[in-house]
Design a protein around this motif. Structure first.
Motif, PDB file in Angstrom:
ATOM      1  N   GLU A 113       3.880  15.474   1.902  1.00 10.99           N
ATOM      2  CA  GLU A 113       3.521  16.862   1.820  1.00 10.99           C
ATOM      3  C   GLU A 113       4.212  17.772   2.936  1.00 10.99           C
ATOM      4  O   GLU A 113       4.471  18.812   2.685  1.00 10.99           O
ATOM      5  CB  GLU A 113       1.892  16.722   1.553  1.00 10.99           C
ATOM      6  CG  GLU A 113       1.403  16.349   0.282  1.00 10.99           C
ATOM      7  CD  GLU A 113       1.265  14.765   0.187  1.00 10.99           C
ATOM      8  OE1 GLU A 113       1.712  14.203   1.176  1.00 10.99           O
ATOM      9  OE2 GLU A 113       0.731  14.206  -0.874  1.00 10.99           O
ATOM     10  N   SER A 155      -8.941   8.359   1.514  1.00  9.12           N
ATOM     11  CA  SER A 155      -7.874   7.611   0.350  1.00  9.12           C
ATOM     12  C   SER A 155      -6.459   8.463   0.571  1.00  9.12           C
ATOM     13  O   SER A 155      -5.631   8.433  -0.346  1.00  9.12           O
ATOM     14  CB  SER A 155      -8.329   8.240  -0.918  1.00  9.12           C
ATOM     15  OG  SER A 155      -8.575   9.439  -0.950  1.00  9.12           O
ATOM     16  N   GLY A 169       5.119   3.112  -1.564  1.00  7.82           N
ATOM     17  CA  GLY A 169       5.003   4.389  -1.523  1.00  7.82           C
ATOM     18  C   GLY A 169       4.201   4.971  -0.359  1.00  7.82           C
ATOM     19  O   GLY A 169       4.925   6.033   0.094  1.00  7.82           O
ATOM     20  N   ALA A 170       3.332   4.389   0.068  1.00 13.36           N
ATOM     21  CA  ALA A 170       2.713   4.997   1.373  1.00 13.36           C
ATOM     22  C   ALA A 170       3.441   4.759   2.453  1.00 13.36           C
ATOM     23  O   ALA A 170       3.430   5.804   3.513  1.00 13.36           O
ATOM     24  CB  ALA A 170       1.467   4.191   1.642  1.00 13.36           C
ATOM     25  N   HIS A 173      -6.613   2.368  -2.550  1.00 12.81           N
ATOM     26  CA  HIS A 173      -6.937   2.409  -4.196  1.00 12.81           C
ATOM     27  C   HIS A 173      -6.664   0.959  -4.737  1.00 12.81           C
ATOM     28  O   HIS A 173      -6.872   0.668  -5.734  1.00 12.81           O
ATOM     29  CB  HIS A 173      -5.996   3.317  -4.576  1.00 12.81           C
ATOM     30  CG  HIS A 173      -4.481   3.161  -4.573  1.00 12.81           C
ATOM     31  ND1 HIS A 173      -3.744   2.912  -3.345  1.00 12.81           N
ATOM     32  CD2 HIS A 173      -3.448   2.674  -5.665  1.00 12.81           C
ATOM     33  CE1 HIS A 173      -2.685   2.697  -3.615  1.00 12.81           C
ATOM     34  NE2 HIS A 173      -2.217   2.614  -4.846  1.00 12.81           N
ATOM     35  N   LYS A 230       3.729  -4.089 -10.272  1.00 11.44           N
ATOM     36  CA  LYS A 230       2.603  -3.311 -10.236  1.00 11.44           C
ATOM     37  C   LYS A 230       2.237  -3.648 -11.718  1.00 11.44           C
ATOM     38  O   LYS A 230       2.811  -3.618 -12.600  1.00 11.44           O
ATOM     39  CB  LYS A 230       3.020  -1.922 -10.244  1.00 11.44           C
ATOM     40  CG  LYS A 230       1.727  -0.989 -10.014  1.00 11.44           C
ATOM     41  CD  LYS A 230       2.138   0.418  -9.103  1.00 11.44           C
ATOM     42  CE  LYS A 230       1.161   1.369  -9.113  1.00 11.44           C
ATOM     43  NZ  LYS A 230       1.565   2.608  -8.322  1.00 11.44           N
ATOM     44  N   SER A 284      -2.129  -0.840  -9.615  1.00 14.90           N
ATOM     45  CA  SER A 284      -2.145  -1.251  -8.312  1.00 14.90           C
ATOM     46  C   SER A 284      -2.827  -2.547  -8.020  1.00 14.90           C
ATOM     47  O   SER A 284      -2.410  -3.778  -7.201  1.00 14.90           O
ATOM     48  CB  SER A 284      -2.591  -0.083  -7.186  1.00 14.90           C
ATOM     49  OG  SER A 284      -2.017   1.097  -7.717  1.00 14.90           O
TER      50      SER A 284
HETATM   51  C1  LIG Z   1      -1.074  12.140   1.231  1.00 14.09           C
HETATM   52  C2  LIG Z   1      -1.374  11.340  -0.078  1.00 14.09           C
HETATM   53  N1  LIG Z   1      -0.703  12.046  -1.091  1.00 14.09           N
HETATM   54  C3  LIG Z   1      -0.697  11.707  -2.258  1.00 14.09           C
HETATM   55  C4  LIG Z   1      -1.768  10.653  -2.648  1.00 14.09           C
HETATM   56  C5  LIG Z   1      -1.937  10.230  -4.113  1.00 14.09           C
HETATM   57  N2  LIG Z   1      -1.473   8.771  -4.079  1.00 14.09           N
HETATM   58  C6  LIG Z   1      -2.364   7.705  -4.479  1.00 14.09           C
HETATM   59  S1  LIG Z   1      -1.725   6.123  -4.497  1.00 14.09           S
HETATM   60  C7  LIG Z   1      -0.044   7.080  -4.815  1.00 14.09           C
HETATM   61  C8  LIG Z   1       1.075   6.094  -5.078  1.00 14.09           C
HETATM   62  C9  LIG Z   1       0.833   4.840  -3.715  1.00 14.09           C
HETATM   63  O1  LIG Z   1       2.164   4.089  -3.902  1.00 14.09           O
HETATM   64  P1  LIG Z   1       2.025   2.788  -3.065  1.00 14.09           P
HETATM   65  O2  LIG Z   1       1.644   2.990  -1.513  1.00 14.09           O
HETATM   66  O3  LIG Z   1       3.377   1.896  -3.450  1.00 14.09           O
HETATM   67  O4  LIG Z   1       0.915   1.845  -3.979  1.00 14.09           O
HETATM   68  P2  LIG Z   1       0.853   0.976  -5.101  1.00 14.09           P
HETATM   69  O5  LIG Z   1      -0.133   1.742  -5.871  1.00 14.09           O
HETATM   70  O6  LIG Z   1       2.304   0.850  -5.557  1.00 14.09           O
HETATM   71  O7  LIG Z   1       0.110  -0.294  -4.676  1.00 14.09           O
HETATM   72  C10 LIG Z   1       0.059   8.282  -4.476  1.00 14.09           C
HETATM   73  C11 LIG Z   1       1.176   9.054  -4.545  1.00 14.09           C
HETATM   74  C12 LIG Z   1      -2.382  10.089  -1.566  1.00 14.09           C
HETATM   75  N3  LIG Z   1      -3.420   9.185  -1.952  1.00 14.09           N
HETATM   76  N4  LIG Z   1      -2.522  10.515  -0.243  1.00 14.09           N
END
Ligand SMILES: Cc1ncc(C[n+]2csc(CCOP(=O)(O)OP(=O)(O)O)c2C)c(N)n1
Ligand SMILES: CC(=O)[C@@H](O)[C@H](O)COP(=O)(O)O
Ligand SMILES: [Mg+2]
Length: 586
Positions: free
Chosen positions: A334, A115, A148-149, A74, A249, A46
């Motif tokens: 979730e 996070s 993803g978020a 992250h 990524k 990331s």
């Molecule tokens: C509520 C929640 N569910 C699951 C996660 C686990 N998680 C951390 S990063 C991630 C993927 C994030 O994807 P994106 O937002 O596209 O960021 P990228 O890593 O692609 O930059 C997940 C599922 C989390 N942090 N929070």
């Protein structure tokens, strides 16, 4: 070529750099990331993908007055490098060291520590409203969110607010969408499909514009001049706007770009030359769960699996490969996962929802009012339960037992070893009601055999009835160690494993009744977890000592060192019992 990175410690230093030096700086930052994250473990893919975007953000916006809020956080390592914390990366994610997420304690440039994904737009909405209320010239609020978020529900609740006509005038919220098409795996859902179409060809009207926000993009997320132009245009708009940046990524590091499963999203200590872990992967609780679920899937066509964008880390990827039509990725959602599981269970299926224990917090209402209220056969598998370690306070899975202890009809199991995990998973999916299993981020414990059984409670050792040690899940091993120490000091100690820790079984109550002191030990909240339940159901006058985690935000660190700090080791438990008996002898 002289190194640039030592001369860039603040956003001001960065803005002073001539534009032609920026590609070289980006290369140095990538090398730095590969070096430090390989050495410590952490989030690599990331952060490699957001190097140019973070450079452009700090050249266009004047942090911290212009707030840059990272969703999930992250992907904020580059932000930390550019805001004076390059020197702290040798202690990344260690006890007392640099957090793997933004940290308000670390820097004024960081605005939120959690996070948990999908909340940055809501924070930005709130911050912008406050800045308008406070008056003056509200500075821009920038929310950096991944594709993803953006699949999380609270992100769409925020978009609903940001796009509302009422808040249009002079509303300086800028949503910077970092779209690499991936969460862990490829991001799932209609939003992801829409973004893919936008990446391929700018649509006439985007979903964001239909919601009342402006839209700029798609922009090449690795072209710094193009990014700066788009971000400056967004800043001048002074109305809610989405800047759609397209990134890769793992960019610039072949092992990450070639990792088609997860683009090295999160890595252990790794050989930077190959991208391979330095230590071979141990058999973890997740592996045991993953294998056994596939075996059960063969026998039970009604079993389906649900993941919230984490098929790999939760062990469901194998089930998905074996039964592709019975594995559902719902995005980082979730709440949707639980309510959808309720719908499936009402329709004859037995869903297994595998998430990290900390993310259960977000879906508590759906567990309570959608699964338990209807008494539905859904099994929650809570990985990373208890102290997780380097991911810090918002990732410790330490609230699940307390939360589930108040859910009527919920049955919760805590396996002590791999054998019990397989047994309890079978019992859970055989139960016609809501169940949950929880286990830690750790190597699966060697088998801990029972020496006897008291009803449905496993007796692990017994030298007498002075003290009853009730071990929750993997606390069995330290409880046995404590029992040996206490027995050597002349106490009669019995260690039991209830296997199903919620609700409290009558057999356990009977065992407790016959003991001088009952001590519960859990990798969860001492005051309100499984032990607290036992205290409630034990007859008045029976002495119960609950050992576990404090109701505090436990910092980052190694799982073992944090458990030791909480006294959840053999010596720690023995010490607590001795102190209790010194104060109040039997
Ligand atoms: C509520 C929640 N569910 C699951 C996660 C686990 N998680 C951390 S990063 C991630 C993927 C994030 O994807 P994106 O937002 O596209 O960021 P990228 O890593 O692609 O930059 C997940 C599922 C989390 N942090 N929070
Ligand atoms: C940011 C996030 O929530 C995940 O990437 C998490 O950090 C992964 O944790 P594990 O490394 O324990 O799988
Ligand atoms: Mg992504």
């Amino acid at each position: 070529m002289k190194s640039l990175l030592p001369y860039v410690s603040t956003p001001e230093d960065l803005r002073a750099l001539p534009a032609e030096l920026l590609p070289g700086l980006a290369r140095e930052i990538r090398d730095f990331l590969i070096d430090k994250v390989s050495a410590n473990g952490g989030h690599l893919g990331s952060n490699l993908g957001i190097v140019e975007l973070t450079i452009a953000l700090h050249r266009v916006f004047d942090s911290p007055g212009d707030a840059i809020v990272f969703d999930t956080g992250h992907q904020a390592y580059v932000h930390k490098i550019l805001t004076g914390r390059r020197g702290a990366f040798d202690e990344l994610r260690r006890r007392g060291g640099l957090s793997g997420y933004p940290s308000r304690q670390e820097s004024a440039h960081d605005h939120l520590d959690s996070s948990h994904a999908s909340t940055a737009l809501a924070y930005a909405d709130g911050m912008a409203k406050a800045r308008r209320l406070v008056g003056g010239d509200p500075r821009p609020v920038v929310a950096v969110v991944g594709d993803g978020a953006l699949t999380g529900g609270v992100a769409w609740e925020a978009l609903n607010n940001l796009g509302a006509a009422k808040h249009h005038e002079d509303n300086p919220v800028i949503v910077v969408l970092n779209d690499n098409g991936r969460s862990y795996a490829a991001t799932f859902g209609a939003c992801a499909d829409h973004l893919e179409r936008l990446r391929a060809a700018a649509a006439d009207v985007t979903v964001f514009e239909q919601l009342g926000l402006r839209y700029l993009g798609p922009v090449d997320g690795h072209d710094i001049p193009a990014l700066e132009r788009a971000l400056r245009a967004a800043r001048e708009l002074r109305e809610p706007v989405v800047v759609h940046c397209v990134t890769v990524k793992g960019r610039g590091y072949e092992p990450a770009e070639q990792d088609l499963d997860e683009h090295l999203h999160a890595i252990p200590v790794t050989d930077p030359a190959t991208g391979q872990p330095l230590k071979p992967a141990a058999t973890t609780w997740t592996h045991v769960f993953s294998q056994h679920l596939c075996l059960l899937g063969e026998r039970r066509p009604d079993l389906v699996a649900i993941t919230a964008a984490m098929p790999g880390p939760t062990g469901l990827a194998a089930f998905g490969r074996r039964f592709p039509e019975r594995m559902f990725d719902v995005g980082i959602a979730e709440q949707q996962a639980m309510a959808s599981a309720a719908g499936m269970a009402m329709s004859g299926l037995h869903p297994v929802v595998a998430i990290y224990a900390t993310f259960l917090n977000r879906a508590f209402d759906q567990v309570l009012m959608d699964i338990a209220l209807h008494r539905l056969p859904v099994t929650l598998v809570l990985d990373r339960a208890g102290i997780t370690g380097p991911d810090g306070p918002s990732h410790h899975g330490m609230w699940d037992l307390a939360a589930l202890s108040v859910v009527p009809g919920m049955r919760v199991a805590a396996p002590r070893d791999a054998v019990r995990l397989r047994e309890l998973l079978e019992e859970a999916v055989a139960h016609d009601g809501p169940t949950a299993l929880r286990f830690p981020k750790a190597p699966a414990e060697a088998e801990i055999a029972a020496t006897g059984r008291a009803g449905d409670v496993d007796v692990l050792s017994s030298t007498g009835q002075d003290v009853l040690l009730v071990a929750v899940g993997p606390m069995a091993e330290p409880c046995l160690g404590a029992a040996a120490m206490l027995s050597a000091a002349g106490l009669g100690v019995t260690v039991v494993d209830p296997r199903w820790v919620i609700p409290v079984s009558s057999d356990l109550r009977e065992l407790a009744r016959g003991s001088g002191l009952v001590v519960t030990v859990e990798d969860g909240l001492a005051a309100s977890g499984a032990g607290a339940l036992l205290r409630q159901v034990c007859p008045p006058g029976l002495r119960v000592l609950n050992l576990g985690l404090p109701c505090e935000f436990v910092p980052q660190g190694g799982r073992s060192e944090l458990l030791a700090e909480a006294g959840l080791t053999g010596p720690g438990i023995a010490h607590a019992v001795r102190e209790e008996l010194r104060a109040w002898p039997l």
